[in-house]
Design an enzyme around this catalytic site. Sequence first.
Site, PDB file in Angstrom:
ATOM      1  N   SER A 136       0.901  -1.171   0.080  1.00 39.59           N
ATOM      2  CA  SER A 136       0.015  -0.195  -0.106  1.00 39.59           C
ATOM      3  C   SER A 136       0.887   1.172   0.089  1.00 39.59           C
ATOM      4  O   SER A 136       1.963   1.328   0.654  1.00 39.59           O
ATOM      5  CB  SER A 136      -0.834  -0.041   1.210  1.00 39.59           C
ATOM      6  OG  SER A 136      -1.399   1.210   1.287  1.00 39.59           O
ATOM      7  N   TYR A 162      -0.663   0.078  10.454  1.00 42.84           N
ATOM      8  CA  TYR A 162      -0.919  -0.351   9.266  1.00 42.84           C
ATOM      9  C   TYR A 162       0.320   0.132   8.459  1.00 42.84           C
ATOM     10  O   TYR A 162       0.714  -0.890   7.623  1.00 42.84           O
ATOM     11  CB  TYR A 162      -2.274  -0.107   8.732  1.00 42.84           C
ATOM     12  CG  TYR A 162      -2.624  -0.183   7.311  1.00 42.84           C
ATOM     13  CD1 TYR A 162      -3.197  -1.618   7.116  1.00 42.84           C
ATOM     14  CD2 TYR A 162      -2.804   0.513   6.324  1.00 42.84           C
ATOM     15  CE1 TYR A 162      -3.383  -1.900   5.604  1.00 42.84           C
ATOM     16  CE2 TYR A 162      -3.167   0.213   5.179  1.00 42.84           C
ATOM     17  CZ  TYR A 162      -3.406  -1.000   4.867  1.00 42.84           C
ATOM     18  OH  TYR A 162      -3.707  -1.302   3.656  1.00 42.84           O
TER      19      TYR A 162
HETATM   20  N1  LIG Z   1      -9.205  -0.930  -0.582  1.00 38.35           N
HETATM   21  C1  LIG Z   1      -8.131  -0.265  -0.620  1.00 38.35           C
HETATM   22  O1  LIG Z   1      -8.503   1.055  -0.876  1.00 38.35           O
HETATM   23  C2  LIG Z   1      -6.650  -0.635  -0.362  1.00 38.35           C
HETATM   24  C3  LIG Z   1      -5.670   0.406  -0.763  1.00 38.35           C
HETATM   25  C4  LIG Z   1      -4.347   0.043  -0.542  1.00 38.35           C
HETATM   26  C5  LIG Z   1      -4.168  -1.428  -0.112  1.00 38.35           C
HETATM   27  N2  LIG Z   1      -4.834  -2.235  -0.059  1.00 38.35           N
HETATM   28  C6  LIG Z   1      -4.706  -3.576   0.083  1.00 38.35           C
HETATM   29  O2  LIG Z   1      -5.086  -4.625  -0.841  1.00 38.35           O
HETATM   30  C7  LIG Z   1      -5.467  -5.808  -0.158  1.00 38.35           C
HETATM   31  C8  LIG Z   1      -6.824  -6.095  -0.466  1.00 38.35           C
HETATM   32  O3  LIG Z   1      -7.754  -5.461   0.329  1.00 38.35           O
HETATM   33  P1  LIG Z   1      -9.254  -5.073  -0.121  1.00 38.35           P
HETATM   34  O4  LIG Z   1      -9.694  -3.915  -0.449  1.00 38.35           O
HETATM   35  O5  LIG Z   1      -9.602  -6.397  -1.138  1.00 38.35           O
HETATM   36  O6  LIG Z   1     -10.078  -5.480   1.248  1.00 38.35           O
HETATM   37  P2  LIG Z   1     -10.512  -6.946   1.919  1.00 38.35           P
HETATM   38  O7  LIG Z   1     -11.742  -7.317   1.228  1.00 38.35           O
HETATM   39  O8  LIG Z   1     -10.773  -6.478   3.394  1.00 38.35           O
HETATM   40  O9  LIG Z   1      -9.683  -7.933   1.878  1.00 38.35           O
HETATM   41  C9  LIG Z   1      -8.724  -8.437   2.904  1.00 38.35           C
HETATM   42  C10 LIG Z   1      -8.309  -9.753   2.888  1.00 38.35           C
HETATM   43  O10 LIG Z   1      -7.510 -10.353   3.626  1.00 38.35           O
HETATM   44  C11 LIG Z   1      -7.951 -11.492   4.369  1.00 38.35           C
HETATM   45  N3  LIG Z   1      -7.323 -11.821   5.523  1.00 38.35           N
HETATM   46  C12 LIG Z   1      -7.216 -11.239   6.728  1.00 38.35           C
HETATM   47  N4  LIG Z   1      -6.551 -11.557   7.833  1.00 38.35           N
HETATM   48  C13 LIG Z   1      -6.391 -12.806   7.129  1.00 38.35           C
HETATM   49  C14 LIG Z   1      -5.955 -13.934   7.740  1.00 38.35           C
HETATM   50  N5  LIG Z   1      -5.279 -14.194   8.842  1.00 38.35           N
HETATM   51  N6  LIG Z   1      -5.442 -15.070   6.913  1.00 38.35           N
HETATM   52  C15 LIG Z   1      -6.108 -15.248   5.453  1.00 38.35           C
HETATM   53  N7  LIG Z   1      -6.656 -14.103   5.020  1.00 38.35           N
HETATM   54  C16 LIG Z   1      -6.778 -12.982   5.658  1.00 38.35           C
HETATM   55  C17 LIG Z   1      -9.459 -11.484   4.507  1.00 38.35           C
HETATM   56  O11 LIG Z   1     -10.227 -12.539   4.763  1.00 38.35           O
HETATM   57  P3  LIG Z   1     -11.439 -12.637   5.465  1.00 38.35           P
HETATM   58  O12 LIG Z   1     -12.739 -12.490   4.393  1.00 38.35           O
HETATM   59  O13 LIG Z   1     -11.573 -14.003   6.158  1.00 38.35           O
HETATM   60  O14 LIG Z   1     -11.603 -11.550   6.591  1.00 38.35           O
HETATM   61  C18 LIG Z   1      -9.869 -10.540   3.112  1.00 38.35           C
HETATM   62  O15 LIG Z   1      -9.947 -11.525   2.198  1.00 38.35           O
HETATM   63  C19 LIG Z   1      -5.114  -5.685   1.497  1.00 38.35           C
HETATM   64  O16 LIG Z   1      -3.851  -6.024   1.572  1.00 38.35           O
HETATM   65  C20 LIG Z   1      -5.088  -4.124   1.599  1.00 38.35           C
HETATM   66  O17 LIG Z   1      -4.344  -3.623   2.593  1.00 38.35           O
HETATM   67  C21 LIG Z   1      -6.326  -1.981  -0.149  1.00 38.35           C
END
Ligand SMILES: NC(=O)c1ccc[n+]([C@@H]2O[C@H](COP(=O)([O-])OP(=O)(O)OC[C@H]3O[C@@H](n4cnc5c(N)ncnc54)[C@H](OP(=O)(O)O)[C@@H]3O)[C@@H](O)[C@H]2O)c1
Lengths: 443, 248
Positions: free
Chosen positions: B139, B152
């Site tokens: 990120s 984070y």
């Molecule tokens: N959305 C944004 O604006 C943004 C910006 C920059 C970076 N990111 C990064 O992009 C990535 C995906 O995020 P997203 O936006 O798609 O959000 P999200 O839908 O909340 O995805 C997070 C994922 O991580 C999984 N997870 C958390 N703890 C875990 C564990 N202990 N073991 C296995 N899986 C685990 C969650 O699984 P569960 O469903 O089981 O909770 C979920 O599938 C993340 O790394 C986030 O930091 C997002």
Amino acid sequence: MLLEGWGRYPQLNSEVLTPATPDQLNELVRGRAGLIARGNGRAYGDAAIGARSSLSAVKLDRMRGFDPQTHVLTAEAGVLLSDILDTFVPRGFFVPVVPGTKYVTLGGMIASDVHGKNHHRDGGFGAFLQSLKLVLPNGEVWNCSPHENPDVFYATIGGMGLTGVIAEASIKLKPIETAYIRQATTVAPDLASALKALDDADEATYSVAWIDCLAGGALLGRSLIYAGEHASRAEVEEARVNGELLAKAKASRLSVPLDLPSWTLNKASVKAFNEVYFRKGSRKGDAPAVVHYNPYFFPLDGVSQWNRIYGVRGFLQHQCVVPPNNAHAVLSEILERFARSGRASFLAVLKKLGKANGLMSFPMPGYTLALDVQVRDDIFALLDEIDELVTRAGGRLYLAKDARQSPATFQAGYPGLAEFQEIRRRLGVEGKIASKLSERLGI
Amino acid sequence: MSTAQKTLLLIGATSDIGHATAQAFAGAGWTILLAARNPEGAQRNRDDIAARSGAEVSTHRLDVLDTEGFEGFIDGLPALPDAVVCVVGEMGDQQQAQGDLAHAAKVIRTNFEGPALLLGALAERFLRRGHGTIVGVSSVAGDRGRGSNYVYGAAKAGFTAFLSGLRNRLAPTGVQVITVKPGFVRTRMTEGMKLPPLLTAEPGEVGAAILAAVSSQKGDVLYVRKLWRPVMMAIGAIPEPIFKKLRL
Ligand SMILES: NC(=O)c1ccc[n+]([C@@H]2O[C@H](COP(=O)([O-])OP(=O)(O)OC[C@H]3O[C@@H](n4cnc5c(N)ncnc54)[C@H](OP(=O)(O)O)[C@@H]3O)[C@@H](O)[C@H]2O)c1
Ligand SMILES: Cc1cc2nc3c(=O)[nH]c(=O)nc-3n(C[C@H](O)[C@H](O)[C@H](O)COP(=O)(O)OP(=O)(O)OC[C@H]3O[C@@H](n4cnc5c(N)ncnc54)[C@H](O)[C@@H]3O)c2cc1C
């Protein structure tokens, strides 16, 4: 929060619940009262506004399976038609019934038993539905199909969400060779010729007429009739279309930024109509055009949020169907009254319908006429008069477009109501599953 | 090797970005292995991907906090994948993390320790085989620590540095390492937040960008919306005496 339909009238308070998974859906429905399911909010009036809460299906947008042998697609109820088309047109399949916008959900298409330009020949969306899963406030989940709980199945098709929440459904897709439609346009100088042209197009897969509502007197009902067929590979090759045979829709970029006055749309649409009308009228026997399915079926989707064009008070769509016997007289009268009022859109859509699929489905054999009317204080009395004409002719109004008809008009038009209420009692959804529409109409 | 035989391992299959990424690869003919800690959620996405693309998709259970289980997890896969994309992450609650060490530790472990160790273990296997692509979703929050989300951000910074080092070490080999900094993405992680439209991507854009980078075998650090690169450069250039006084 304040919720509205596509017509932006009425705006009413309802709490919105948005489950992210099927399990959350079951939890949110259990034990609740005054709840209605909501799809993509494309019903014009108050059908998708819950009496107390509205359960949005938009996050239940996953497909569950597709069988390439039987062409049956199973998907969650919040999957959009646009998504199904984008996914399956490139694989050589089309959705067997599509309404005039692709931004509707699977659940919404079932609950309104939507009709397309092929209703006269193929029936409504419900005719291609294989099965559905219905979630009830008592915690039960019912599997329904023509063989399993058929009465609930047919009450849910066209049932406006009032039998429970559809969680998922299976629908049989239609194989296509290309993403294109071979369209033939003909002109009809008056209403009688327009009705006859639609009758003559009985064998065509798709047919629809656009009426120029500004033409009166001997020219009343002056129309363009569009007939269409899925184009074959050879036809598309011959037409030298650029791009892939099974091209998906291009993303549209236009959007209406403000609440514009309605004449902007009206003027532009009438000008376009007249251009085609006079060009086609002067050159008989034009070769059919080969057009991509997207502009053919969804011309209005090219401009997002076009509903703002009617201004802040919103608009109503009046859509009725009348049986064939004296359709000509009734439709003439309706067109004349709208024209005299000077309050309706300059174009109306006329379409031939076939049999109903569901207990409460809108379609019946006959002709359906739809026009948009801007909301003004003086419009309601006029619409009541027009409803009277429809009722006397043995017709009815489409609930997916309705925001104002009276309970009496509704009851006269829907003879399946008593049986529908009986099924609702049996499912234990009375009072539990309720929309602003059902409260208004006493369902 | 034709794409038809290629396999993607997607770690974090229930994430919105992850699902869109798996969807993009399946659409391009890849076989998909979905790893997630929540089996029902993974199954739901598996069915969705299979229905849409006709691709072969399987699910595999994995919690990235269970670092001891990593080697066994990799051994248990039907085959060593050609590419792995890890999207696991958790924003956490900065205020809670300030006083609740367990919560802070979980955020750090979920965004850094788990993903880094897992991708590290896969990198060794890829190296032994001679090829493979490793994609870590980090990120821009890791580019400079900010008061509003530095736990984070620090974890993402650690992950970014880990991937950078891995890429540096493996550059002469057939193993490619890509760091993705998606910027804002409209997902459940950012639900309800007010996001600037020009800097906010849809999950599908992120998926398509990752697929393009992996297929072309080009790209080291991927910003999905190009505008983020100058924005982050500008933020990086603010002198610390000024930066520390900003409310960010
Ligand atoms: N959305 C944004 O604006 C943004 C910006 C920059 C970076 N990111 C990064 O992009 C990535 C995906 O995020 P997203 O936006 O798609 O959000 P999200 O839908 O909340 O995805 C997070 C994922 O991580 C999984 N997870 C958390 N703890 C875990 C564990 N202990 N073991 C296995 N899986 C685990 C969650 O699984 P569960 O469903 O089981 O909770 C979920 O599938 C993340 O790394 C986030 O930091 C997002
Ligand atoms: C431009 C335009 C053109 C149109 N053209 C046509 C046309 O040609 N033919 C036609 O038939 N209709 C047409 N319509 C109407 C539209 O197809 C229907 O209103 C359709 O139901 C809208 O789907 P939706 O997903 O937006 O549902 P909503 O508008 O959100 O809901 C409509 C009804 O479906 C119910 N419902 C939605 N989801 C579920 C669910 N999961 N379970 C149970 N009930 C549910 C709601 O309770 C409500 O009663 C048109 C609408 C527009 C805006």
